[in-house]
Motif scaffolding. Structure first.
Motif, PDB file in Angstrom:
ATOM      1  N   THR A 137       0.791  -0.991   0.045  1.00 25.02           N
ATOM      2  CA  THR A 137      -0.071   0.052   0.145  1.00 25.02           C
ATOM      3  C   THR A 137       1.004   1.429  -0.097  1.00 25.02           C
ATOM      4  OG1 THR A 137      -1.620  -1.422   1.164  1.00 25.02           O
ATOM      5  CG2 THR A 137      -1.965   1.136   1.284  1.00 25.02           C
ATOM      6  N   ARG A 138       0.380   2.114  -0.748  1.00 22.37           N
ATOM      7  CA  ARG A 138       1.085   3.253  -1.033  1.00 22.37           C
ATOM      8  C   ARG A 138       2.289   3.332  -1.661  1.00 22.37           C
ATOM      9  NH1 ARG A 138      -0.183   6.783   4.780  1.00 22.37           N
ATOM     10  NH2 ARG A 138      -2.509   6.571   4.573  1.00 22.37           N
ATOM     11  N   ALA A 139       2.791   2.151  -2.184  1.00 14.14           N
ATOM     12  CA  ALA A 139       4.190   2.038  -2.986  1.00 14.14           C
ATOM     13  C   ALA A 139       4.143   3.151  -3.916  1.00 14.14           C
ATOM     14  CB  ALA A 139       4.391   0.594  -3.367  1.00 14.14           C
ATOM     15  N   LYS A 140       5.119   3.771  -4.349  1.00 19.35           N
ATOM     16  CA  LYS A 140       5.160   4.832  -5.655  1.00 19.35           C
ATOM     17  C   LYS A 140       5.060   4.062  -6.897  1.00 19.35           C
ATOM     18  CE  LYS A 140       8.492   8.123  -3.469  1.00 19.35           C
ATOM     19  NZ  LYS A 140       9.616   8.788  -3.570  1.00 19.35           N
ATOM     20  N   LYS A 141       4.431   4.821  -7.620  1.00 24.75           N
ATOM     21  CA  LYS A 141       4.147   4.341  -9.116  1.00 24.75           C
ATOM     22  C   LYS A 141       5.350   4.226  -9.654  1.00 24.75           C
ATOM     23  CE  LYS A 141       1.549   5.486 -13.480  1.00 24.75           C
ATOM     24  NZ  LYS A 141       0.801   6.246 -14.091  1.00 24.75           N
ATOM     25  N   GLY A 142       5.855   2.994 -10.413  1.00 27.62           N
ATOM     26  CA  GLY A 142       6.920   2.837 -10.927  1.00 27.62           C
ATOM     27  C   GLY A 142       8.008   2.116 -10.082  1.00 27.62           C
ATOM     28  N   GLY A 143       7.507   2.114  -8.845  1.00 27.56           N
ATOM     29  CA  GLY A 143       8.419   1.382  -7.884  1.00 27.56           C
ATOM     30  C   GLY A 143       9.518   2.299  -7.208  1.00 27.56           C
ATOM     31  N   LYS A 144      10.645   2.015  -6.446  1.00 26.59           N
ATOM     32  CA  LYS A 144      11.629   2.881  -6.337  1.00 26.59           C
ATOM     33  C   LYS A 144      13.041   2.051  -5.863  1.00 26.59           C
ATOM     34  CE  LYS A 144      12.945   5.627  -1.779  1.00 26.59           C
ATOM     35  NZ  LYS A 144      12.476   5.597  -0.434  1.00 26.59           N
ATOM     36  N   PRO A 145      14.103   2.364  -6.328  1.00 25.76           N
ATOM     37  CA  PRO A 145      15.359   1.775  -6.154  1.00 25.76           C
ATOM     38  C   PRO A 145      15.884   1.928  -4.814  1.00 25.76           C
ATOM     39  CG  PRO A 145      15.615   4.032  -7.286  1.00 25.76           C
ATOM     40  CD  PRO A 145      14.081   3.736  -7.140  1.00 25.76           C
ATOM     41  N   GLY A 146      16.367   0.955  -4.152  1.00 30.51           N
ATOM     42  CA  GLY A 146      17.035   1.176  -2.758  1.00 30.51           C
ATOM     43  C   GLY A 146      18.432   1.450  -3.032  1.00 30.51           C
ATOM     44  N   LYS A 147      19.113   1.800  -1.644  1.00 31.73           N
ATOM     45  CA  LYS A 147      20.188   2.204  -1.463  1.00 31.73           C
ATOM     46  C   LYS A 147      21.346   1.333  -2.379  1.00 31.73           C
ATOM     47  CE  LYS A 147      18.974   5.517   1.405  1.00 31.73           C
ATOM     48  NZ  LYS A 147      18.867   6.754   0.807  1.00 31.73           N
ATOM     49  N   PHE A 148      21.055   0.141  -2.276  1.00 35.03           N
ATOM     50  CA  PHE A 148      22.086  -0.636  -3.017  1.00 35.03           C
ATOM     51  C   PHE A 148      21.981  -0.540  -4.490  1.00 35.03           C
ATOM     52  CE2 PHE A 148      22.028  -3.556   0.511  1.00 35.03           C
ATOM     53  CZ  PHE A 148      23.349  -4.068   0.448  1.00 35.03           C
ATOM     54  N   GLU A 149      20.971  -0.345  -5.133  1.00 33.39           N
ATOM     55  CA  GLU A 149      20.757   0.090  -6.434  1.00 33.39           C
ATOM     56  C   GLU A 149      21.544   1.655  -6.761  1.00 33.39           C
ATOM     57  OE1 GLU A 149      17.342  -0.973  -8.712  1.00 33.39           O
ATOM     58  OE2 GLU A 149      16.730  -1.693  -6.705  1.00 33.39           O
ATOM     59  N   LEU A 150      21.400   2.680  -5.927  1.00 38.56           N
ATOM     60  CA  LEU A 150      21.949   3.895  -5.945  1.00 38.56           C
ATOM     61  C   LEU A 150      23.287   3.990  -5.857  1.00 38.56           C
ATOM     62  CD1 LEU A 150      19.004   5.802  -3.649  1.00 38.56           C
ATOM     63  CD2 LEU A 150      19.084   5.639  -6.138  1.00 38.56           C
ATOM     64  N   ALA A 151      23.844   2.800  -5.079  1.00 25.11           N
ATOM     65  CA  ALA A 151      25.389   2.898  -4.910  1.00 25.11           C
ATOM     66  C   ALA A 151      25.885   2.066  -6.225  1.00 25.11           C
ATOM     67  CB  ALA A 151      25.589   2.210  -3.695  1.00 25.11           C
ATOM     68  N   HIS A 152      25.242   1.844  -7.189  1.00 22.68           N
ATOM     69  CA  HIS A 152      25.725   0.796  -8.225  1.00 22.68           C
ATOM     70  C   HIS A 152      27.014   1.534  -8.637  1.00 22.68           C
ATOM     71  CE1 HIS A 152      25.687  -2.060 -11.455  1.00 22.68           C
ATOM     72  NE2 HIS A 152      25.641  -0.974 -12.533  1.00 22.68           N
ATOM     73  N   GLN A 153      28.198   0.539  -8.926  1.00 23.49           N
ATOM     74  CA  GLN A 153      29.433   1.041  -9.422  1.00 23.49           C
ATOM     75  C   GLN A 153      30.021   1.675  -8.431  1.00 23.49           C
ATOM     76  OE1 GLN A 153      28.534   2.400 -13.293  1.00 23.49           O
ATOM     77  NE2 GLN A 153      29.458   0.740 -14.088  1.00 23.49           N
ATOM     78  N   GLY A 154      29.695   2.137  -7.104  1.00 23.19           N
ATOM     79  CA  GLY A 154      30.197   3.200  -6.185  1.00 23.19           C
ATOM     80  C   GLY A 154      30.342   2.232  -5.005  1.00 23.19           C
ATOM     81  N   THR A 155      30.123   3.009  -3.813  1.00 21.83           N
ATOM     82  CA  THR A 155      30.355   2.463  -2.720  1.00 21.83           C
ATOM     83  C   THR A 155      29.115   2.602  -1.629  1.00 21.83           C
ATOM     84  OG1 THR A 155      32.637   2.855  -2.472  1.00 21.83           O
ATOM     85  CG2 THR A 155      31.896   2.761  -0.442  1.00 21.83           C
ATOM     86  N   LEU A 156      28.740   1.487  -0.800  1.00 19.51           N
ATOM     87  CA  LEU A 156      27.659   1.760  -0.185  1.00 19.51           C
ATOM     88  C   LEU A 156      28.222   1.635   1.329  1.00 19.51           C
ATOM     89  CD1 LEU A 156      24.626   1.742   0.495  1.00 19.51           C
ATOM     90  CD2 LEU A 156      24.547  -0.754   0.591  1.00 19.51           C
ATOM     91  N   PHE A 157      28.071   2.666   2.290  1.00 18.23           N
ATOM     92  CA  PHE A 157      28.555   2.714   3.474  1.00 18.23           C
ATOM     93  C   PHE A 157      27.507   2.579   4.534  1.00 18.23           C
ATOM     94  CE2 PHE A 157      29.754   5.552   7.325  1.00 18.23           C
ATOM     95  CZ  PHE A 157      30.574   4.683   7.701  1.00 18.23           C
ATOM     96  N   LEU A 158      27.544   1.216   5.128  1.00 20.26           N
ATOM     97  CA  LEU A 158      26.535   0.861   6.227  1.00 20.26           C
ATOM     98  C   LEU A 158      27.115   1.399   7.582  1.00 20.26           C
ATOM     99  CD1 LEU A 158      25.637  -2.572   4.931  1.00 20.26           C
ATOM    100  CD2 LEU A 158      24.402  -0.486   4.473  1.00 20.26           C
ATOM    101  N   ASP A 159      26.648   2.155   8.098  1.00 20.02           N
ATOM    102  CA  ASP A 159      27.082   2.967   9.412  1.00 20.02           C
ATOM    103  C   ASP A 159      26.236   2.256  10.428  1.00 20.02           C
ATOM    104  OD1 ASP A 159      28.730   4.200  11.419  1.00 20.02           O
ATOM    105  OD2 ASP A 159      27.827   6.182  10.953  1.00 20.02           O
TER     106      ASP A 159
END
Length: 591
Positions: free
Chosen positions: A351-373
């Motif tokens: 419920t209330r999921a955005k139209k078209g979905g939403k990328p998570g932090k893993f996808e946003l960090a594609h080819q870069g670095t994900l810092f899990l503090d």
């Protein structure tokens, strides 16, 4: 008299292999226009009846290409005339000796398939010739050993005609055959001694070995991305293996382009990590070496020691510096949103999921670095999913079916004793060992007091800009007080203290009277001799915790013990409100 109907199982296997290798549908008929074998899609679209004049035309002419099904002279009288579901068909007669015994057809029911066949008709005609000849030899009953050898050669030749990488695996997942493109793609290993589990994402291999078809799952091999499709092969009604194809594709649509970064001269590299203590020099040397690696890092240290700054410095000093650095504070995300924030979701997943979905932090960090503090704050049930992503380099969004490849480096950080949490079963041991590939330990500020003057002066410059002041120096008396302090909040506490002093200073030099009263009172209580004992006492960690607890209580006494006061206390100490509540609970338990 040759009985072609006795070979229906072999014919069914043949059309399934064609579908898996060439991504077109196929069917086989006898000379009486009776359907003997067909792919599922062919049967669904055209049923089990066929227009006899079309088959007779092929038997008479040998080969026929039907480029406009439903609109050709041979279509007269067909139930599909003018409205044929097929977009293109290539038909071939096959014979034993000079006697025709049947017709084989390659068919596409999509416009994309039509364009694919039209653009390279010769390849599909050649594939049709190879398979029809093999079927004729099989039915004619040549010497079994020779027929087997020829069938293997036919399969190899057909696989090499495919523009995709093609593999066949057995019921255990072992690779039994690969075409030239597959051998080149997996040149880093001896493909024929490998299990599919070693070269492809485990969930996809498991699904394939369950005899489940897969179509268009996105995966990554090395630095390339592919659509993986798998089709089970059945022999005498039992699963005997599968054909796997990997079609190259562009970068995944789910992964957005790199986020805009600050100008390079403003990004924090390892040169921006200040300090000349032996511990910091050693960490900077390790950082330079590790910045070129893709291995997972785990940075540990007390709150405020600069774990985030070190992670960012390693990122901007390495090969991924032109791609995103995405920080995630695991302590600040509500448990109910944790999974969607990290892994993203598809449209309609909840419920209330955005139209078209939403990328998570893993996808946003594609080819870069994900810092899990503050990784120790990650909910236990999500730690298994994180482990799978780290192992397979692919993920599934919430509500999604595709496996999205991700190419990133993970740097985790914690101010907690993760090994103790593993022992207490509040942190997964397998995830800990996967994260702790290369550990880095940042010492507390009270163990690197040699760095305090240079850090303090750097913070004065920053605070000047924010406060619109022009403080030039710090008095020696202030530096002595800094040296006597135990710094429970570490570097963040020093930075906040400098910013306060810059705002309060009435001259161009920070003097003791510019410091907050709470700091002066705390320093008087500790004293230089007590601090000296703390640094050498074997129970230093315990004493440091006591000092931190004292700082928390002093802040609460100053700002108040209500929610507003606790919020201000957490901000002043440079920790999250969630962390403050956890420390307060620990203090109550200890008392």
């Amino acid at each position: 008299m040759i009985n072609i109907h006795a070979h229906k199982k072999d014919l069914k296997r043949a059309v399934e292999m064609i579908k898996a290798m060439l991504d077109v549908d196929a069917a086989i008929f006898d000379i009486d226009s009776t359907l003997l074998a067909a792919t599922d899609e062919y049967s669904r679209q055209k049923g089990h009846r066929v227009h006899a004049p079309s088959i007779q035309e092929v038997l008479a002419n040998g080969n026929v290409v039907v480029n406009k099904p439903g609109h050709m002279s041979s279509c007269n009288g067909c139930r599909f005339i003018g409205n044929c579901p097929a977009k293109i068909e290539i038909l071939k007669r096959f014979s034993t000796g000079s006697t025709p015994i049947g017709v084989m057809t390659l068919t596409s029911f999509t416009r994309q398939g039509h364009e694919k066949i039209v653009s390279d008709t010769t390849v599909y005609v050649q594939a049709l010739n190879l398979f029809s000849d093999w079927i004729a030899d099989l039915i004619e009953g040549r010497d079994k050993a020779q027929a087997f050898a020829e069938s293997q050669e036919t399969l190899n030749t057909l696989m090499d005609l495919s523009q995709d990488a093609v593999l066949t695996i057995d019921t255990r997942g072992l690779v039994t055959r690969g075409n030239a493109r597959a051998l080149k793609l997996f040149a880093f290993c001896d493909l024929y001694t490998r299990s599919a589990f070693n070269i492809l994402p485990q969930p996809l291999v498991e699904k394939t070995l369950e005899a489940s078809p897969i179509k268009g799952a996105k995966i990554r091999v090395n630095t390339l991305e592919f659509f993986l499709s798998a089709r089970p092969v059945n022999t005498q009604g039992s699963f005997s293996g599968a054909v796997i194809t990997l079609a190259s594709t562009r970068k995944i649509n789910a992964a957005p382009p790199p986020l805009p970064q600050s100008p390079r001269n403003n990004t924090p590299g390892l040169d921006n990590i200040l300090g000349s203590s032996s511990a910091i020099i050693q960490i900077k040397k390790m950082g330079v070496q590790l910045s070129k690696s893709n291995s997972t890092l785990l940075i540990t240290g007390e709150t405020g020691t600069g774990k985030g700054l070190l992670a960012k410095a390693i990122h901007y000093s390495g090969n991924r510096k032109d791609h995103p650095f995405i920080p995630v504070n695991c302590a600040s995300i509500p448990d109910t949103l944790f999974e969607s924030e990290l892994f993203g979701y598809e449209e309609g997943a909840f419920t209330r999921a955005k139209k078209g979905g939403k990328p998570g932090k893993f996808e946003l960090a594609h080819q870069g670095t994900l810092f899990l503090d503050e990784i120790g704050e990650m909910p236990l049930h999500l730690q298994a999913k994180l482990l799978n992503v780290l192992q397979d380099n692919c993920l599934q969004r919430i509500g999604g079916v595709d496996f999205l490849p991700v190419d990133l480096r993970v740097i985790a950080a914690s101010n907690q004793d993760l090994e103790a949490m593993v022992h207490d079963k509040t942190f997964r041991s397998d995830l800990f060992y996967r994260l702790n590939v290369i550990p880095l330990v940042l010492p507390p500020l009270c163990l690197r007091k040699k760095d305090i003057p240079v850090l303090a002066r750097a913070f004065v410059k920053t605070a000047n800009i924010r406060a619109n002041k022009s403080i030039k120096s710090i008095s020696p008396k202030v530096l002595n007080l800094f040296s006597d302090h135990d710094w429970p909040g570490n570097i963040r506490e020093l930075q906040n203290l400098i910013e306060y002093s810059v705002n309060m200073a009435k001259t161009q030099t920070i003097c003791p009277h510019d410091l907050p009263e709470r700091f002066l009172n705390h320093t008087r209580k500790v004293g230089p001799k007590a601090l000296e004992r703390k640094e050498t006492h074997p129970n230093f960690r315990q004493r440091a915790s006591m000092a931190q607890a004292q700082a928390i209580m002093e802040n609460l006494d100053h700002f108040g013990h209500d929610v507003k006061g606790k919020t201000q206390t957490a901000k002043n100490l440079g920790i999250s409100l969630r962390t403050l509540y956890r420390k307060l609970a620990t203090m109550e338990t200890d008392s």
